[in-house]
Design a protein around this motif. Structure first.
Motif, PDB file in Angstrom:
ATOM      1  N   VAL A   1       0.867  -1.205   0.013  1.00  0.00           N
ATOM      2  CA  VAL A   1       0.072  -0.008  -0.030  1.00  0.00           C
ATOM      3  C   VAL A   1       0.775   1.266   0.022  1.00  0.00           C
ATOM      4  O   VAL A   1       0.653   2.361  -0.757  1.00  0.00           O
ATOM      5  N   LEU A   2       2.038   1.406   0.827  1.00  0.00           N
ATOM      6  CA  LEU A   2       2.860   2.467   0.849  1.00  0.00           C
ATOM      7  C   LEU A   2       3.571   2.535  -0.418  1.00  0.00           C
ATOM      8  O   LEU A   2       3.891   3.748  -0.968  1.00  0.00           O
TER       9      LEU A   2
ATOM     10  N   LYS B   1       5.953   3.012  13.633  1.00  0.00           N
ATOM     11  CA  LYS B   1       6.696   4.309  13.861  1.00  0.00           C
ATOM     12  C   LYS B   1       6.396   4.805  15.183  1.00  0.00           C
ATOM     13  O   LYS B   1       5.254   5.083  15.486  1.00  0.00           O
ATOM     14  N   SER B   2       7.334   5.257  16.018  1.00  0.00           N
ATOM     15  CA  SER B   2       7.306   6.053  17.154  1.00  0.00           C
ATOM     16  C   SER B   2       8.106   7.058  17.357  1.00  0.00           C
ATOM     17  O   SER B   2       7.434   7.892  18.259  1.00  0.00           O
ATOM     18  N   VAL B   3       8.782   7.508  16.641  1.00  0.00           N
ATOM     19  CA  VAL B   3       9.769   8.870  16.952  1.00  0.00           C
ATOM     20  C   VAL B   3       9.991   9.436  15.577  1.00  0.00           C
ATOM     21  O   VAL B   3       9.679   8.775  14.353  1.00  0.00           O
TER      22      VAL B   3
ATOM     23  N   ASP C   1       4.216  10.747   4.837  1.00  0.00           N
ATOM     24  CA  ASP C   1       3.361   9.934   4.036  1.00  0.00           C
ATOM     25  C   ASP C   1       2.298   9.177   4.972  1.00  0.00           C
ATOM     26  O   ASP C   1       2.149   9.644   6.178  1.00  0.00           O
ATOM     27  N   PRO C   2       1.440   8.335   4.474  1.00  0.00           N
ATOM     28  CA  PRO C   2       0.327   7.969   5.247  1.00  0.00           C
ATOM     29  C   PRO C   2       0.430   7.178   6.442  1.00  0.00           C
ATOM     30  O   PRO C   2      -0.127   6.897   7.387  1.00  0.00           O
ATOM     31  N   GLU C   3       1.949   6.613   6.648  1.00  0.00           N
ATOM     32  CA  GLU C   3       2.418   5.780   7.719  1.00  0.00           C
ATOM     33  C   GLU C   3       3.383   6.802   8.727  1.00  0.00           C
ATOM     34  O   GLU C   3       3.944   6.134   9.603  1.00  0.00           O
ATOM     35  N   GLY C   4       3.427   8.149   8.386  1.00  0.00           N
ATOM     36  CA  GLY C   4       4.052   9.034   9.325  1.00  0.00           C
ATOM     37  C   GLY C   4       5.572   9.170   8.819  1.00  0.00           C
ATOM     38  O   GLY C   4       6.394  10.153   9.436  1.00  0.00           O
ATOM     39  N   ASN C   5       5.947   8.743   7.714  1.00  0.00           N
ATOM     40  CA  ASN C   5       7.581   8.968   7.384  1.00  0.00           C
ATOM     41  C   ASN C   5       7.642  10.144   6.859  1.00  0.00           C
ATOM     42  O   ASN C   5       6.861  10.663   5.783  1.00  0.00           O
TER      43      ASN C   5
END
Length: 156
Positions: free
Chosen positions: A21-22, A95-97, A142-146
């Protein structure tokens, strides 16, 4: 220790929860291509006992490796002066930070408001902005926070 005869090439790897998806999202955002995966090869790896059905999934109706997928520049790395392949790799933890490494999108000049809006409509999230001297950019995720940066014109 032997001496290397050639310099390294570079692949960028992005850890994520949903690699296919990404990868689709980034391919659309960058206007790049998702690398095709060979279903016959995957099936042969399973038949030989070198992989299992659990190593695979179906994405957009095709059998693919579950753990990852890559995108490449449509002109190829040679034609683009070495644009790296980007591999999206499945990891179990979220992803946490803040990313310590991020992508800078390079367009040769600041992008238009329409291009920024296109990325936001695709699902990018605004994170911040920055500048140094004559250079100005927005930070998006991006949609996953990157995080990634996009060059923009200076504010009037």
């Amino acid at each position: 220790m032997s001496a290397m005869t050639a310099p390294y090439t570079l692949q960028v790897v992005i850890d994520c929860a949903h690699p296919h998806v990404l990868a689709d999202w980034w391919a659309q955002a960058l206007r790049w291509d998702v690398e095709p995966q060979d279903e016959d090869f995957i099936r042969s790896m399973i038949a030989q006992g070198l992989a299992t059905e659990e190593d695979t999934t179906t994405h957009r109706g095709a059998l693919v490796w579950r753990s990852g997928v890559a995108i490449t520049h449509p002109a190829g790395s040679q034609a683009t002066g070495g644009a790296p392949r980007i591999l999206f790799q499945e990891v179990p933890e979220p992803k946490s930070v803040k990313n310590r490494v991020h992508l800078d999108l390079r367009a040769g000049e600041p992008v238009s408001d329409a291009e920024l809006e296109r990325l936001l409509e695709l699902g990018a999230q605004g994170v911040g902005a920055g500048s140094q001297g004559p250079h100005h950019w927005v930070v998006l995720a991006d949609p996953e926070g990157n995080e990634f940066c996009l060059p923009v014109p200076a504010a009037p």
